[in-house]
Enzyme design. Structure first.
Site, mmCIF file in Angstrom:
data_model
loop_
_atom_site.group_PDB
_atom_site.id
_atom_site.type_symbol
_atom_site.label_atom_id
_atom_site.label_comp_id
_atom_site.label_asym_id
_atom_site.label_seq_id
_atom_site.Cartn_x
_atom_site.Cartn_y
_atom_site.Cartn_z
ATOM 1 N N HIS A 185 11.734 3.664 -7.903
ATOM 2 C CA HIS A 185 11.985 3.477 -9.324
ATOM 3 C C HIS A 185 13.486 3.647 -9.587
ATOM 4 O O HIS A 185 14.147 4.494 -8.972
ATOM 5 C CB HIS A 185 11.252 4.534 -10.151
ATOM 6 C CG HIS A 185 9.755 4.449 -10.096
ATOM 7 N ND1 HIS A 185 9.052 3.365 -9.605
ATOM 8 C CD2 HIS A 185 8.821 5.354 -10.496
ATOM 9 C CE1 HIS A 185 7.764 3.601 -9.711
ATOM 10 N NE2 HIS A 185 7.586 4.797 -10.242
ATOM 11 N N SER A 209 4.459 -0.213 -6.428
ATOM 12 C CA SER A 209 3.718 0.758 -5.604
ATOM 13 C C SER A 209 3.324 1.981 -6.427
ATOM 14 O O SER A 209 2.405 2.704 -6.039
ATOM 15 C CB SER A 209 4.518 1.165 -4.370
ATOM 16 O OG SER A 209 5.754 1.706 -4.756
ATOM 17 N N ARG A 226 -16.731 5.357 -0.736
ATOM 18 C CA ARG A 226 -16.402 4.032 -0.165
ATOM 19 C C ARG A 226 -15.736 4.142 1.194
ATOM 20 O O ARG A 226 -16.011 3.356 2.092
ATOM 21 C CB ARG A 226 -15.420 3.293 -1.100
ATOM 22 C CG ARG A 226 -15.986 2.744 -2.359
ATOM 23 C CD ARG A 226 -14.888 2.005 -3.137
ATOM 24 N NE ARG A 226 -13.801 2.884 -3.574
ATOM 25 C CZ ARG A 226 -13.813 3.598 -4.695
ATOM 26 N NH1 ARG A 226 -14.830 3.509 -5.510
ATOM 27 N NH2 ARG A 226 -12.796 4.378 -5.023
ATOM 28 N N SER A 227 -14.824 5.093 1.349
ATOM 29 C CA SER A 227 -14.052 5.186 2.598
ATOM 30 C C SER A 227 -14.568 6.271 3.532
ATOM 31 O O SER A 227 -14.063 6.403 4.646
ATOM 32 C CB SER A 227 -12.584 5.490 2.293
ATOM 33 O OG SER A 227 -12.027 4.465 1.546
ATOM 34 N N GLN A 249 10.410 0.307 -12.894
ATOM 35 C CA GLN A 249 9.488 0.968 -11.968
ATOM 36 C C GLN A 249 8.805 0.002 -11.003
ATOM 37 O O GLN A 249 8.345 -1.074 -11.385
ATOM 38 C CB GLN A 249 8.434 1.750 -12.770
ATOM 39 C CG GLN A 249 9.078 2.840 -13.601
ATOM 40 C CD GLN A 249 8.094 3.748 -14.328
ATOM 41 O OE1 GLN A 249 8.353 4.129 -15.456
ATOM 42 N NE2 GLN A 249 6.979 4.103 -13.694
ATOM 43 N N ASN A 303 9.509 6.296 -5.174
ATOM 44 C CA ASN A 303 8.440 6.826 -6.025
ATOM 45 C C ASN A 303 7.269 7.381 -5.242
ATOM 46 O O ASN A 303 6.534 8.232 -5.739
ATOM 47 C CB ASN A 303 7.951 5.747 -6.993
ATOM 48 C CG ASN A 303 7.527 4.483 -6.280
ATOM 49 O OD1 ASN A 303 8.359 3.828 -5.622
ATOM 50 N ND2 ASN A 303 6.280 4.114 -6.379
ATOM 51 N N CYS A 358 6.193 10.330 -11.419
ATOM 52 C CA CYS A 358 7.308 9.876 -10.563
ATOM 53 C C CYS A 358 8.604 9.630 -11.349
ATOM 54 O O CYS A 358 9.699 9.939 -10.858
ATOM 55 C CB CYS A 358 6.894 8.629 -9.798
ATOM 56 S SG CYS A 358 5.865 7.507 -10.734
HETATM 57 N N1 LIG Z 1 2.035 5.680 -6.434
HETATM 58 C C1 LIG Z 1 2.881 6.476 -7.063
HETATM 59 O O1 LIG Z 1 4.086 6.262 -7.077
HETATM 60 C C2 LIG Z 1 2.370 7.669 -7.737
HETATM 61 C C3 LIG Z 1 3.261 8.604 -8.141
HETATM 62 C C4 LIG Z 1 2.794 9.730 -8.762
HETATM 63 C C5 LIG Z 1 1.456 9.881 -8.970
HETATM 64 N N2 LIG Z 1 0.585 8.951 -8.547
HETATM 65 C C6 LIG Z 1 -0.846 9.185 -8.759
HETATM 66 O O2 LIG Z 1 -1.484 9.338 -7.514
HETATM 67 C C7 LIG Z 1 -2.824 8.835 -7.608
HETATM 68 C C8 LIG Z 1 -3.112 7.838 -6.483
HETATM 69 O O3 LIG Z 1 -2.137 6.823 -6.444
HETATM 70 P P1 LIG Z 1 -2.076 5.769 -5.261
HETATM 71 O O4 LIG Z 1 -0.873 4.967 -5.557
HETATM 72 O O5 LIG Z 1 -2.171 6.415 -3.926
HETATM 73 O O6 LIG Z 1 -3.420 4.898 -5.518
HETATM 74 P P2 LIG Z 1 -4.284 4.007 -4.505
HETATM 75 O O7 LIG Z 1 -3.426 3.435 -3.432
HETATM 76 O O8 LIG Z 1 -5.061 3.103 -5.363
HETATM 77 O O9 LIG Z 1 -5.308 5.063 -3.802
HETATM 78 C C9 LIG Z 1 -6.293 5.766 -4.521
HETATM 79 C C10 LIG Z 1 -6.929 6.819 -3.617
HETATM 80 O O10 LIG Z 1 -7.842 7.603 -4.394
HETATM 81 C C11 LIG Z 1 -9.107 7.617 -3.738
HETATM 82 N N3 LIG Z 1 -10.182 7.746 -4.699
HETATM 83 C C12 LIG Z 1 -10.487 6.915 -5.730
HETATM 84 N N4 LIG Z 1 -11.578 7.379 -6.384
HETATM 85 C C13 LIG Z 1 -11.953 8.502 -5.772
HETATM 86 C C14 LIG Z 1 -12.999 9.433 -5.974
HETATM 87 N N5 LIG Z 1 -13.889 9.295 -6.977
HETATM 88 N N6 LIG Z 1 -13.095 10.510 -5.147
HETATM 89 C C15 LIG Z 1 -12.222 10.655 -4.135
HETATM 90 N N7 LIG Z 1 -11.213 9.811 -3.871
HETATM 91 C C16 LIG Z 1 -11.080 8.743 -4.693
HETATM 92 C C17 LIG Z 1 -9.158 6.309 -2.999
HETATM 93 O O11 LIG Z 1 -10.140 6.387 -1.963
HETATM 94 P P3 LIG Z 1 -11.063 5.127 -1.514
HETATM 95 O O12 LIG Z 1 -10.384 4.581 -0.266
HETATM 96 O O13 LIG Z 1 -12.353 5.773 -1.176
HETATM 97 O O14 LIG Z 1 -11.133 4.167 -2.628
HETATM 98 C C18 LIG Z 1 -7.734 6.247 -2.458
HETATM 99 O O15 LIG Z 1 -7.611 7.088 -1.326
HETATM 100 C C19 LIG Z 1 -2.950 8.315 -9.014
HETATM 101 O O16 LIG Z 1 -3.474 9.370 -9.799
HETATM 102 C C20 LIG Z 1 -1.539 8.042 -9.439
HETATM 103 O O17 LIG Z 1 -1.389 8.116 -10.818
HETATM 104 C C21 LIG Z 1 1.017 7.850 -7.938
#
Ligand SMILES: NC(=O)c1ccc[n+]([C@@H]2O[C@H](COP(=O)([O-])OP(=O)(O)OC[C@H]3O[C@@H](n4cnc5c(N)ncnc54)[C@H](OP(=O)(O)O)[C@@H]3O)[C@@H](O)[C@H]2O)c1
Length: 359
Positions: A246, A163, A44-45, A160, A321, A133
């Site tokens: 958080h 974000s 997509r991106s 929590q 977080n 987190c």
């Molecule tokens: N946010 C937090 O506080 C936090 C903390 C710890 C862990 N995490 C983990 O980190 C991950 C991402 O969180 P986020 O908050 O950054 O989510 P987000 O803002 O929804 O971003 C998701 C990212 O993953 C990419 N993506 C989705 N499907 C993909 C695929 N099939 N192949 C390659 N890239 C793909 C998306 O790219 P596109 O632009 O192409 O859609 C986007 O860059 C999750 O696993 C989450 O559990 C998050």
């Protein structure tokens, strides 16, 4: 085989997401030794442009072959992407630091908080897990008690930020606040109920034991990181309408008696932990103040009188977080790998003392 020469070729998978963008920012802020940067996302991106440290980079699709020649990959693109692509990256000689829950509890995969158990990184075989987190901000503080009066039991209730669910959840909360102000109904799509003006005791899926998976991650990940497999831990995880950081209410039963003053001293000695505790001045950790920083803040430290023998403590822990809870710790892990010569997997590193080896 010699250790990898710097600067490194680094991939960030999920580079367009909230955590991925924070990773890119932190890599730049901390001047991580990057020669070639490869931001990756889904199809997509792919082809879009993102600016990192003033330089434009084209986002590439994360495919197995995209990891050819990559030394280090920071993954933050969800569990399914990590399950599929982390082994492909590792098979191509890349070391993965994975932010999803896909690999955390896998035996043999290090699960590391940089100031708690960095030595666990030495034995890595290409995949390293970054904790959840909520666990991340808890264990540096628990480590201080483990190494001081000893830990018997921990009860954690989390508050929590949205974000933590990603960019869509931030937009959903903002939309619900606007809808509320306009007197319109609040549409919920990301969460099962409106998060605006609410508190949802449901983070991740429900398990057969009645806990949510998020709550159970705090239980199992804390035990693994602290090397306390039998630590008694319970958690209730709650999503609240906070944008970033958080907060956690923590109740601990220690093995030996401990005063709040002694606990504050122990907390303050942990790198990256800041004690903010002056109730008379209304000073205690706050989500809004922690946002944008890399520290774990602890305050409201007091004796829990429900535990006999001065062995009970209650306190409040807050951290960003997206930064320490995700991106900063991933970059700190990468820094340890570089400093100690552990970027390559253990089985491909030269033994200490062999010419060319730096491990
Ligand atoms: N946010 C937090 O506080 C936090 C903390 C710890 C862990 N995490 C983990 O980190 C991950 C991402 O969180 P986020 O908050 O950054 O989510 P987000 O803002 O929804 O971003 C998701 C990212 O993953 C990419 N993506 C989705 N499907 C993909 C695929 N099939 N192949 C390659 N890239 C793909 C998306 O790219 P596109 O632009 O192409 O859609 C986007 O860059 C999750 O696993 C989450 O559990 C998050």
């Amino acid at each position: 085989m010699s250790e990898i020469r710097q600067p490194l070729t680094v991939a960030v998978v999920g580079a367009t997401g909230l955590v991925g963008r924070t990773m890119l920012q932190i890599l730049t802020e901390r001047e991580f030794p990057i020669g070639d940067l490869r931001p990756m996302a889904s199809a997509r991106s792919a082809g879009s442009t993102i600016t990192v440290g003033g330089r434009a980079h084209t986002v590439i699709e994360a495919t197995p072959d995209a990891f050819e020649g990559v030394d280090l990959a920071l993954f933050s693109a969800g569990g399914a992407t990590s399950k599929a692509l982390a082994p492909e990256a590792a098979a191509r000689g890349c070391t993965v630091i994975d932010n999803s829950s896909a690999w955390r509890m896998e035996p043999g995969i290090p699960l590391v908080v940089s100031q708690v158990n960095p030595d666990d990184l030495e034995a890595h075989e290409g995949i390293i897990a970054n904790p959840n987190c909520s666990t991340m901000q808890l264990v540096p503080v628990l480590m201080a008690l483990r190494d001081g009066p000893g830990l018997e039991r921990v009860i954690v209730d989390t508050y929590q930020a949205v974000s933590g669910t990603g960019a869509k959840a931030v937009r959903e909360l903002e939309g619900q606040i606007r809808a509320h102000a306009a007197g319109e109904p609040k549409e919920a799509a990301v969460y099962p109920h409106p998060i605006g003006f609410n508190a949802l005791p449901e983070i991740d899926v429900f398990l057969d034991n009645g806990y949510t998976k998020e709550e159970w991650k705090v239980v199992t990940e804390s035990r693994k990181i602290l090397h306390l497999p039998d630590l008694r831990v319970s958690c209730t995880a709650v999503r609240v309408p906070v944008l970033t950081s958080h907060s956690e209410a923590v109740h601990v039963e220690t093995r030996d008696p401990v005063t709040p003053a002694r606990a504050r001293e122990l907390f303050a000695r942990v790198p990256g932990v800041v004690v903010e505790d002056d109730p008379a001045a209304h000073l205690y950790p706050l989500a809004t103040r922690a946002a944008g920083t890399d520290e774990v803040y602890v305050g409201r430290v007091r004796t829990d009188p429900s535990v006999p023998g001065d062995r009970g403590l209650a306190f409040w822990v807050v951290s960003d977080n997206l930064r320490k809870g995700a991106a900063t710790n991933a970059v700190q892990i990468a820094e340890v790998l570089v400093e100690r010569g552990w970027v390559r997997r253990a089985s491909e590193r030269a033994p200490v003392g062999v010419a060319g080896g730096s491990a």
